[in-house]
Design a protein around this motif. Structure first.
Motif, short mmCIF file in Angstrom:
data_model
loop_
_atom_site.label_atom_id
_atom_site.label_comp_id
_atom_site.label_asym_id
_atom_site.label_seq_id
_atom_site.Cartn_x
_atom_site.Cartn_y
_atom_site.Cartn_z
N VAL A 41 -6.26 6.74 -6.87
CA VAL A 41 -6.11 6.03 -5.38
C VAL A 41 -7.22 4.27 -5.63
N LEU A 44 -4.38 2.54 -6.80
CA LEU A 44 -3.64 2.58 -6.14
C LEU A 44 -3.29 0.56 -5.06
N TYR A 45 -5.70 0.74 -4.75
CA TYR A 45 -5.73 -0.04 -3.93
C TYR A 45 -5.85 -1.38 -4.73
N PRO A 48 -2.60 -3.84 -6.06
CA PRO A 48 -1.63 -5.26 -4.78
C PRO A 48 -2.93 -5.87 -4.69
N LEU A 70 -10.28 -7.88 -0.09
CA LEU A 70 -10.96 -6.74 0.85
C LEU A 70 -10.33 -5.71 -0.13
N PRO A 71 -9.61 -5.08 -1.33
CA PRO A 71 -9.65 -4.51 -1.70
C PRO A 71 -10.49 -3.61 -3.13
N LEU A 74 -13.23 -2.52 -1.06
CA LEU A 74 -13.34 -1.00 -0.12
C LEU A 74 -13.38 -0.42 -1.09
N ILE A 75 -12.38 -0.48 -2.73
CA ILE A 75 -12.94 0.72 -3.19
C ILE A 75 -14.39 0.21 -3.85
N PHE B 134 -10.82 2.12 7.57
CA PHE B 134 -11.82 2.27 5.98
C PHE B 134 -12.55 2.85 6.52
N THR B 175 -9.12 11.98 0.82
CA THR B 175 -8.52 10.44 -0.60
C THR B 175 -7.19 11.19 0.37
N ILE B 179 -4.84 7.26 0.87
CA ILE B 179 -3.98 6.97 0.14
C ILE B 179 -2.99 6.24 1.36
N TYR B 185 -2.33 -0.76 4.77
CA TYR B 185 -2.26 -2.14 4.64
C TYR B 185 -2.01 -2.41 3.97
N LEU B 186 -0.54 -1.87 3.00
CA LEU B 186 -0.12 -2.67 2.30
C LEU B 186 0.46 -3.60 2.85
#
Lengths: 127, 493
Positions: A41, A44-45, A48, A70-71, A74-75, B134, B175, B179, B185-186
């Motif tokens: 995951v 995944l974030y 992009p 930002l990603p 978050l991660i 989030f 999780t 996802i 978000y995308l």
């Protein structure tokens, strides 16, 4: 296929992790699978967030295209959560090993089934 | 000055309390801190309720950053209900916990127990107040990690296995939720729930969004123990320390239901179905399955805590049924049942916790005649059981009545019949408890025990009394639930 290589790798890790969680009876291996699943995951974030030709998002002369920060933020949080979960999970496995002498799920079930009617004692729990 | 910071205070108080309780290292000091923090938190959330009723929705910006950049806490008629419910139940649990914890947890771990209780409450309240997808995940994990630890503190070694299994399932659920949030978000470029809802209106029907909704729905349903995803719950509730079971049974699944409703209504629109994904139909099928199968499983348990746990899975079915009906009456019924079930299950778990304290067992066949020696505790258990059945005069009747009206309004006459039919199963498992507790000759455990101390009876009877009171005069809770349902259905784009 090549264009989506990173997405395919992400999905492979995701499914592989989930498979390990379900297919393995060993509690440590389950946690490894869970960790793999969570890590996919992160990808995944993060994927992009990369902008082709972009730089780190710091304003400076000559740079106009920036990656999305930002990603990453978050991660970072998600990684901390993942570490906490893994640490707690492993701690529980250690305690389970002390209490049962095994970390195989089917062996633990076998140990509990014949005496499901036992009292509220502490069992083999090491205090 | 303080009043404008109420939305963040309800979280900061238990969070700060948790730190203090951990530092205190002393059982009694930690309990006192937990009690004071819970009292302050309950006062803050009631103040919040009155403000929302007077002024409408409150938007609070963390650190003063505007929503697109920063995190927004948004309190409306729906989540203020959850905040009040969680904090009031937490306060009652803390009053109840002291004696129960002294008997069940070894002294060196008591301070940690209260630390985890406060962290769990902070996480649950955080999920309820935040308006950021989030941020909700982070709070979800704070409460979950605390919950795993609480369950593992149970005195039976099976508590460890139950905690481990819940950790695996809960982490998978969280999780999957992340996802889904990532895909949203995308697609929309924001994590703020309100802004997502605005931007989704323009891009409805995209495949990424359908996948996102599916991931989020399945992930949250794992946490709220919707029928086929409930396997973690019975053991977790049965082996957790009694007072932790009270808190979890009455609040944890409810907050997950809140999050599901928030996504289905506020984010994905007033109609539960988005594009090709018939979430409404799936929810109805699974809810009905929960009402029948999980309730039937409850009938065959011997441990009273496990009976109540399976009953929880069944009762969650009624609440999700209300969400799936998605009309004002049905939704109000579902939300009212959410509140009522929290009160009844809280009372029931407090009662069985008191019985464990005095008689040392929760096994039904060892509790014969316990009603003779512990009449008040057994009466509270009985009142809660009647509420679970939905007997007129208890709050369970009112919420099921609304649900039936909602089902008829939606044109599902057969669903109304199923609601009534499934309540008959509750008669069976509650009847078993009542028969053993009141009508059998006292067994050894009953003769050796005496009435629970007052500090256990008091919070127990506040909840049991509320079950009766809201069954006779349901105006206040029904009004709150109806306002919440209006907010959810009307607040959608």
């Amino acid at each position: 296929m090549i264009a989506h290589f990173s997405q395919i790798a992400t999905i492979f890790l995701m499914v592989a992790g989930l498979y390990v969680v379900m297919a393995r009876g060993n509690m440590v291996k389950k946690l490894i699978g869970l960790s793999l699943f969570q890590s996919s995951v992160y990808l995944l974030y993060l994927l992009p967030g990369k902008v082709i030709g972009g730089t780190a998002p710091i304003i400076g002369a000559g740079f106009t295209v920036y990656a999305n920060p930002l990603p990453h933020v978050l991660i970072l949080t998600a990684i901390v959560v993942g570490i906490a979960t893994l640490a707690l999970g492993l701690t529980l496995v250690v305690r389970i090993k002390e209490a049962y002498g095994t970390i195989e799920e089917d062996e633990i079930i076998a140990k509990e089934t014949p005496k499901t009617r036992n009292g509220p004692g502490r069992g083999g729990d090491a205090a | 000055m303080i009043a404008s910071h109420l939305p963040v205070l309800v979280i900061l108080i238990p969070l700060l309390g948790a730190v203090l309780a951990a530092l205190s290292r002393h059982g009694f000091a930690a309990w006192l801190i937990a009690l004071l923090a819970s009292a302050a938190m309950a006062a803050a959330s009631l103040a919040l309720l009155f403000r929302v009723q007077a002024e409408g929705m409150i938007s609070y910006r963390i650190g003063g950053w505007a929503p697109e950049l920063g995190i927004e806490y948004r309190i409306d008629a729906f989540n203020v209900l959850i905040v009040v419910l969680v904090s009031v139940v937490a306060l009652l649990t803390m009053i109840y916990a002291r004696r129960s914890v002294l008997a069940e947890i070894i002294p060196e771990r008591i301070a940690w127990f209260y630390t985890m209780m406060l962290l769990c409450v902070a996480g649950l309240l955080g999920i309820a107040v935040t308006g950021d997808a989030f941020n909700a995940f982070v709070f979800l994990e704070i409460s979950s990690l605390a919950t795993y630890t609480l369950i593992a503190l149970g005195r039976d070694r099976r508590a460890l296995v139950a905690a481990y299994q819940y950790l695996i399932v809960g982490t998978i659920g969280a999780t999957l939720y992340v996802i889904g949030v990532g895909l949203i978000y995308l697609s929309t470029g924001t994590l703020n729930l309100g802004l997502i809802a605005e931007r989704l209106a323009g891009i409805e029907g995209s495949r990424a969004l359908i996948v996102a909704e599916a991931f989020i729905a399945v992930g949250i349903c794992l946490k709220l123990a919707l029928f086929p995803l409930h396997a973690w719950l019975p053991n977790a509730y049965a082996y957790a320390p009694s007072s932790a079971a009270v808190l979890l049974a009455s609040t944890a699944t409810k907050v997950a239901i809140y999050l599901l409703a928030r996504f289905l209504f506020t984010v994905f629109g007033g109609h539960v179905d988005v594009g090709a994904l018939p979430i409404g139909a799936i929810l109805i099928v699974l809810s009905v399955a929960a009402m029948f199968i999980a309730s039937a499983a409850a009938v065959f348990q011997n441990d009273v805590k496990r009976i109540l746990a399976f009953s929880s899975v069944g009762q969650v079915g009624y609440i999700t049924l209300g969400l799936a009906l998605a009309n004002p009456t049905g939704l109000a019924g579902g939300l009212l049942h959410l509140v009522n079930h929290a009160l009844m299950k809280g009372a029931a778990f407090m009662a069985i916790g008191a019985i464990v304290l005095r008689a040392g067992t929760a096994k039904l066949d060892e509790l014969s005649g316990i009603g003779r020696t512990m009449p008040w505790t057994s009466a509270a258990l009985t009142v809660a059981g009647l509420g679970l059945i939905g007997v007129p005069g208890t709050s369970g009747f009112v919420s099921k009545y609304y649900l039936i009206l909602g089902a008829l309004e939606a044109g599902f006459g057969w669903l109304a019949i199923l609601i009534v039919a499934s309540s008959v199963i509750a008669v069976l498992y509650v009847g078993r408890i009542v028969e053993v507790v009141w009508f059998r000759e006292p067994a050894e455990a009953a003769r050796a025990s005496r009435e629970a101390p007052l500090e256990l009876l008091l919070p127990m009877w506040v909840l049991a009394g509320a079950t009766i009171w809201f069954g006779i005069d349901a105006e206040w809770p029904a009004g709150l639930a109806a306002a919440a349902a209006r907010q959810l259905l009307g607040g959608a784009p």
